[in-house]
Write a protein that holds these residues in place. Structure first.
Motif, short mmCIF file in Angstrom:
data_model
loop_
_atom_site.label_atom_id
_atom_site.label_comp_id
_atom_site.label_asym_id
_atom_site.label_seq_id
_atom_site.Cartn_x
_atom_site.Cartn_y
_atom_site.Cartn_z
N ASN A 133 20.30 3.67 5.15
CA ASN A 133 19.79 3.13 3.89
C ASN A 133 18.77 4.05 3.25
O ASN A 133 18.74 4.22 2.03
CB ASN A 133 19.17 1.74 4.13
N ILE A 134 17.93 4.66 4.06
CA ILE A 134 16.89 5.54 3.52
C ILE A 134 17.50 6.75 2.82
O ILE A 134 17.07 7.15 1.73
CB ILE A 134 15.93 5.99 4.64
N PHE A 135 18.53 7.32 3.41
CA PHE A 135 19.13 8.54 2.87
C PHE A 135 20.50 8.29 2.23
O PHE A 135 21.31 9.21 2.15
CB PHE A 135 19.23 9.60 3.96
N LEU A 136 20.73 7.06 1.78
CA LEU A 136 22.00 6.70 1.19
C LEU A 136 22.31 7.61 0.00
O LEU A 136 21.53 7.74 -0.94
CB LEU A 136 21.98 5.24 0.72
N GLY A 137 23.48 8.28 0.06
CA GLY A 137 23.87 9.20 -1.00
C GLY A 137 23.28 10.58 -0.86
O GLY A 137 23.63 11.49 -1.63
N ARG A 138 22.39 10.75 0.12
CA ARG A 138 21.74 12.06 0.33
C ARG A 138 21.80 12.45 1.82
O ARG A 138 20.94 13.16 2.32
CB ARG A 138 20.28 12.00 -0.14
N GLU A 139 22.80 11.95 2.53
CA GLU A 139 22.89 12.18 3.96
C GLU A 139 23.09 13.67 4.26
O GLU A 139 23.85 14.35 3.57
CB GLU A 139 24.06 11.38 4.56
N PRO A 140 22.43 14.17 5.30
CA PRO A 140 22.67 15.57 5.70
C PRO A 140 24.08 15.69 6.29
O PRO A 140 24.54 14.80 7.02
CB PRO A 140 21.60 15.82 6.76
N THR A 141 24.76 16.76 5.95
CA THR A 141 26.13 16.97 6.44
C THR A 141 26.25 18.31 7.15
O THR A 141 25.45 19.22 6.95
CB THR A 141 27.13 16.92 5.27
N GLY A 153 31.36 18.92 6.01
CA GLY A 153 31.12 17.85 5.06
C GLY A 153 30.97 16.48 5.69
O GLY A 153 30.92 15.47 4.99
N VAL A 154 30.87 16.44 7.01
CA VAL A 154 30.72 15.18 7.74
C VAL A 154 29.22 14.92 7.95
O VAL A 154 28.44 15.85 8.19
CB VAL A 154 31.44 15.25 9.10
#
Length: 495
Positions: free
Chosen positions: A94-102, A106-107
């Motif tokens: 939730n904190i990094f929703l849409g900004r997740e490290p990949t 791209g996973v």
């Protein structure tokens, strides 16, 4: 920070030349009655609304965000009263929703996601676990997730909109401690609240808005609650309202209420405002709901103007002029997706029907007149009721009851979640109804409110009315003693 900012909606000047200066390492509170412009101002800063005129300078540089994302990119993050989390996802997700490290494929890199979350939580001393699913958290913990998400955007300015609205006293104290740590870390915190007592706990300075204008900015340590209220509503605060005389001493409503702990009887007179005090769990709301057919059939005997009544459902009570205003307007009092008009007339549609057809013009005219008498602030009768402020939503709920011309009005926590300006207006509505002969029962957790607004106060404990006081002759201490079961025998008259 914001200089001479103005914006307007059709027919409404939401803000007019508001100057606001605030600095890093400061908690700056914004207070004001409903419609004062608080929400508009923070939405301009957050990039949700444009300013018609004026300028904003952030860190000395011009700042005009065209969207919330643009505001966030410049370091302004907002935590709204309504939470916007995904319950099935973890705290980290939730904190990094849409900004997740990949990773390079791209996973989502779960290791970096969780380590980055733990670092953020430790940095700001937020007591959360990165892996915990949000649906397992309390409301207070979910609010901390929202704050953590805002801080993850490298916020310089954190806007908190009514952050304690759903928090217990312990949770509020924890939030205040976190706010103090964020201030010490050098953030500017704009703190919006209608709860004035907490302003003096958390804020360095406070700006008062009224009718879209900034009235004053004061050091919190050099002002008082009474001064803030006077600035917010434009007149002095009274400890007790001038109540109308009881219209008729004969009983309007007679009640016998039975519970497993005993039975209670009381009567309500024409034009009387009767308070119902007691702690959470004392049975006040249970009694109120039983009066309108929401309890067991054998719990209550009712007579209105001497005529026995048997209500199987609230619709039966409405037909006899007994109206109930619930304490939970969002879940039980309003149809959030429907218009102001539809919410106001929901209980009165037969009045505007002929041969199965709705007389829409008559419906609109009657609703408009009722809401105008309540001084509703809304752009249109056709907007969703969810877009109104808490105080104006409460006026819609009251307006629906008034559309049925009540004989008896039962109000459960009628001023919960509204600011002092809206409270003052609701008090005026209730006293005007009493002057017209309506009998009113008010349940309130604020003993001071009951003392200010009622002719008599009943106290409940363990679902039994244990004492009744003539309000002018009692005190807050006596009522609280009765509620705890330690009142002196000579200090009360048993109902």
């Amino acid at each position: 920070m914001a200089r001479r900012n103005s914006t307007a909606f059709p027919g409404v000047a939401a803000l007019s030349a508001v100057d606001l200066d605030a600095g890093l390492g400061e908690v700056h509170a914004l207070v004001g009655a409903n419609g004062a412009g608080k929400s508009t101002l923070i939405n301009i800063l957050a990039g949700v609304l444009p300013a018609s005129r004026g300028e904003i300078r952030l860190g000395g540089a011009p700042f005009r965000p065209e969207s919330p994302r643009a505001a966030q990119a410049q370091g302004i993050s907002t935590v709204y009263q309504e939470l916007s989390l995904i319950p099935q996802r973890s705290v980290a997700e939730n904190i990094f929703l849409g900004r997740e490290p990949t990773n390079r494929l791209g996973v989502v890199d779960q290791k970096r996601l969780h380590s980055g979350t733990r670092e953020l939580l430790q940095r700001y001393h937020l007591p959360l676990e990165a892996e915990a699913p949000v649906e397992s958290l309390s409301v207070a913990q979910q609010q901390l997730v929202e704050i953590a998400r805002a801080l993850s955007l490298d916020a310089r300015v954190l806007i908190l909109d009514e952050p304690t609205a759903v928090l217990s006293l312990h949770e509020q104290q924890n939030l205040f401690a976190i706010v103090a740590k964020l201030r010490a870390a050098g953030l500017l915190i704009l703190y919006v609240s209608h709860r004035l007592d907490e302003i003096f706990t958390v804020a360095d300075r406070v700006s008062v808005l009224r009718d879209g204008r900034k009235i004053a900015t004061l050091n919190a340590s050099e002002t008082s609650r009474a001064q803030l209220v006077r600035l917010m509503i434009g007149h002095e605060v009274r400890d007790r309202l001038p109540l109308p005389e009881v219209v008729d001493d004969r009983p309007l409503l007679e009640v016998t209420y039975r519970s497993e702990r005993g039975h209670s009887t009381f009567a309500l007179r024409h034009g009387e405002i009767l308070g119902l005090a007691g702690f959470v769990g004392a049975g006040r709301s249970h009694l109120a709901r039983a009066l309108v057919g929401l309890g067991d059939a054998g719990e209550v005997d009712i007579a209105i103007m001497g005529q026995p009544q048997h209500f199987r459902a609230p619709a039966d009570a409405i037909e006899e002029g007994l109206l109930y205003v619930t304490e939970d307007r969002k879940r039980e009092g309003l149809f959030a997706n429907l218009s102001v008009l539809a919410n106001t007339t929901a209980a009165a549609l037969p009045m505007f029907s002929h041969a199965g057809l709705l007389r829409a013009q008559a419906e609109r005219e009657h609703a408009g007149a009722t809401l105008q008498s309540l001084r509703l602030i809304a752009q249109s009768l056709d907007i969703p009721v969810s877009e109104l402020s808490g105080g104006n939503q409460q006026k819609v709920v009251l307006g629906r009851a008034l559309m049925r011309t009540p004989k008896v009005l039962v109000c459960d926590e009628p001023t919960r979640g509204v600011d002092v300006g809206a409270k003052d207006e609701i008090y005026g509505i209730l006293t005007r109804l009493a002057a017209d002969g309506v009998g009113i029962i008010i349940i309130s957790s604020e003993v001071k409110e009951l003392i200010m607004l009622t002719h008599r106060i009943m106290v409940m404990r363990d679902r039994v009315i244990v004492a009744t006081f003539e309000t002018p002759a009692t005190s807050e201490d006596e009522i609280l003693l009765a509620a705890t079961g330690t009142a002196r025998a000579d200090a009360m008259v048993h109902a």
